[in-house]
Write an enzyme that holds these catalytic residues in place. Structure first.
Site, short mmCIF file in Angstrom:
data_model
loop_
_atom_site.label_atom_id
_atom_site.label_comp_id
_atom_site.label_asym_id
_atom_site.label_seq_id
_atom_site.Cartn_x
_atom_site.Cartn_y
_atom_site.Cartn_z
N ASP A 239 4.03 30.64 -6.09
CA ASP A 239 2.95 29.74 -5.63
C ASP A 239 2.03 29.02 -5.07
OD1 ASP A 239 2.57 27.30 -8.40
OD2 ASP A 239 2.93 26.01 -5.91
N ASP A 377 -2.43 26.72 -15.92
CA ASP A 377 -3.34 25.36 -14.48
C ASP A 377 -5.15 25.78 -15.83
OD1 ASP A 377 -1.32 25.28 -13.50
OD2 ASP A 377 -1.86 26.44 -12.15
C1 GLC Z 1 -0.29 26.35 -8.41
C2 GLC Z 1 0.94 25.93 -9.98
C3 GLC Z 1 0.41 24.14 -10.36
C4 GLC Z 1 0.66 23.56 -9.44
C5 GLC Z 1 0.72 23.58 -8.22
C6 GLC Z 1 1.13 22.75 -7.22
O1 GLC Z 1 -1.59 26.68 -9.08
O2 GLC Z 1 0.39 26.92 -10.80
O3 GLC Z 1 1.12 24.16 -12.12
O4 GLC Z 1 0.80 22.41 -9.93
O5 GLC Z 1 0.25 25.45 -8.01
O6 GLC Z 1 2.49 23.34 -7.26
#
Ligand code: GLC
Length: 591
Positions: A239, A377
């Site tokens: 992530d 997202d």
């Molecule tokens: C990534 C995830 C998202 C999250 C972010 C912070 O982009 O896909 O859902 O809010 O990281 O962890």
């Protein structure tokens, strides 16, 4: 990732298939078993958002046992692997991306025994399980952060990013150390009154960033990765991986300038900032090389054999930066960094698609592309590509590009039945905190996270309780049960494309060559297998009928046998005159 900008962009953008003769039921399992080292190279991976997938205990929240119940469905889809967004213990501020224990399961989703059962049952069906790995930040409730903020002398203090404010006095906290902004709005610095320093958070305040200059953080994550690999997981989706490091001199971000050289403002009136000081710093590559070397060392398992893959959430500015994410032969990084250039096109533009697909064909050496169009997202495909009239046909075009191009395909649960983005209508209903903070410019990500639509019973078969997000009204017609086995459904379109990707030698192993390359309205390409089998794919990117000439160039023949098309219609007589209805797709094997 340029999170604020892309979220602002999200805020603003708001047939008939010919069934294959017979869908082989064994293809995915066979490919999974026969080539354990390479299973990920022409793979189909499904992203599951567990909270919204299937509730098994009536609490309105999806859980691991729910996913286990749906494994036969996943097998019928033909997926090789499922990636689960975070299921670890978490206060759920960012719905799991704020982790408070990296080696447990959140009770909302089940127990470790439930996880082991899911692994076991998935394995029986030759489906691999990929975990989310959040290394940029933890929850502010993680014991490491609680220690860290307890005192400046605590051994965990430098596990996170702490900094003095500007102009601080004994009575005044001063200003934040610089102008860095959180991806979710507001300053990226939060004041801690106890130890009188600011902590840095790229995302929510409750998600303090780790200090990756501390070797102890490296070791902690190597151990966490080993923990899950020993349990048999097939890999990780890393992530927000590009944001691990910050500028060591703490310099301000510069404003984004418009074409006249003036600072650009976002929809909320704030000046947009570049993210060069807090994103894609070169040291990330060293970390990934180190993690990969550690993970590649061992963890062989007779029960869960095969390569364990590293997938990256890699929002990057261009193909050269994406290419770097693969690392080198001696020092590999990701197996599959996501090609988000293609995800971010956000309009039906045949030329832009051709450019991006050519980029990945020519710009990453012999590495495997990971194409992706959708995730938890971003608004779903209908909201980013649809025209409101031909949305279904457009969704079929996007699925065709995804599954009939070379490489590994990643899709998001619900896309296969044509689920639509359903954002909340009232601020008080919003669950994603960023949607409340930025309302009404941006409504957050609830719209793409609504419960999976299984059937037309109450709550679409997702839960017997009250769903944590409302089930969209479309569920009566758009659901798995209604679409299963129907030759003209979106689900059948996905199943046919996935089956073809696995079984047709040109689609499974073929080269990828753009044809009819001056055409601004139709995207066409040729896949050619090592044995010479050729398959042509052509997609109309417009709402008008089009006729294309696909003959010549490398195409060895004038006739083709239709493999799949949408919508129904006449067969092309000859390859120099292929008729396509609005947003039509035709796939044929050259004879
Ligand atoms: C990534 C995830 C998202 C999250 C972010 C912070 O982009 O896909 O859902 O809010 O990281 O962890």
């Amino acid at each position: 990732m340029h999170w604020t900008k892309s979220m602002a962009a999200c805020a603003l953008t708001l047939s008939m298939g010919v069934a294959l003769a017979a869908r082989g039921q064994t293809a995915p399992a066979a490919s999974n078993q026969s080539n354990l080292a390479d299973w990920w190279k022409n793979a189909v991976i499904l992203e599951i958002y567990p909270r919204s997938y299937q509730d098994s205990n009536g609490d309105g929240i999806g859980d691991l046992n729910g996913i286990t119940q749906r494994l036969d469905y996943l097998k019928s889809l033909g997926v090789d692997a499922i990636w689960l967004t975070p299921i670890y213990p978490s206060p759920q501020v960012d719905f799991g991306y704020d982790i408070s224990d990296y080696e447990g399961i959140d009770p909302q989703y089940g127990t470790m025994a439930d996880f082991d059962k899911l692994m076991d049952e998935a394995n029986k069906r030759h489906i691999r399980v990929i975990m989310d790995m959040v290394m940029n930040h933890s929850s502010d409730k993680h014991k490491w952060f609680l220690e860290s903020r307890s005192s400046k002398k605590n051994p965990y203090r430098n596990w996170y990013v702490w900094k003095d404010g500007k102009g601080e006095t004994a009575t005044d906290k001063g200003a934040p150390p610089n102008n860095w902004r959180s991806g979710f709005g507001g300053s990226a610095w939060e004041w801690d009154p106890t130890t009188r320093q600011y902590w840095y958070h790229k995302f929510y305040t409750e998600q303090p960033d780790f200090n990756w200059n501390n070797p102890k953080v490296h070791q902690a994550f190597k151990d966490i990765i080993a923990f899950w690999l020993k349990k048999g997981v097939a890999g990780f989706r890393f992530d927000a991986i590009t944001t691990l490091f910050e500028d060591p001199q703490w310099r301000d971000e510069s404003p984004v300038l418009d074409k006249n050289g003036n600072p650009e403002k976002g929809p909320d009136g704030q000046i947009e900032l570049n993210d060069t000081q807090t994103n894609n710093l070169p040291a990330v590559h060293d970390v990934m090389k180190e993690m990969r070397a550690s993970a590649d060392k061992g963890f062989k398992s007779a029960t869960y054999p095969g390569t364990r893959v590293f997938i990256g959430e890699t929002y990057l500015p261009n193909i050269a930066e994406l290419a770097k994410q693969y690392g080198t032969a001696d020092h590999p990084e990701f197996h599959l960094p996501m090609d988000t250039q293609i995800l971010a096109i956000n309009k039906m533009d045949a030329v832009a698609f051709r450019t991006r697909l050519n980029d990945v064909e020519t710009g990453i050496g012999n590495n495997v592309p990971l194409l992706v169009f959708d995730n938890h997202d971003n608004p779903r495909i209908d909201a980013r590509y649809g025209d409101g009239v031909h949305n279904e046909d457009i969704e079929r075009v996007i699925a065709t590009v995804l599954f009939a191009s070379k490489g590994t395909a990643l899709f998001y649960n619900g896309d296969e039945i044509g689920m639509k983005t359903t954002p909340p209508e009232r601020k008080e209903d919003v669950k994603d905190p960023v949607g409340r903070a930025m309302w009404p410019f941006y409504k957050g990500r609830d719209g793409e996270r609504t419960p999976m639509q299984w059937d037309d019973s109450a709550n679409a078969g997702f839960t017997t309780g009250t769903p944590w997000l409302p089930v969209p009204p479309t569920y009566k017609a758009v659901n798995v049960e209604a679409e299963q086995g129907k030759p003209d459904s979106m689900l059948t379109w996905y199943q046919n494309l996935i089956e073809m990707k696995k079984s047709n030698p040109a689609l499974a192993q073929g080269t990828d060559l753009m044809v009819d390359t001056e055409n601004t309205r139709v995207l066409s390409w040729l896949r050619q297998a090592p044995d010479g089998t050729q398959v042509l794919v052509t997609c109309n990117f417009t709402a008008d009928p089009q006729t294309v000439n696909l003959s010549g160039g490398g195409v060895k023949g004038m006739q083709a046998k239709t493999l799949l098309k949408s919508p129904a219609g006449s067969e092309p007589g000859s390859l120099d005159k292929v008729d396509l209805p609005p947003f039509g797709v035709w796939i044929g094997q050259v004879q």
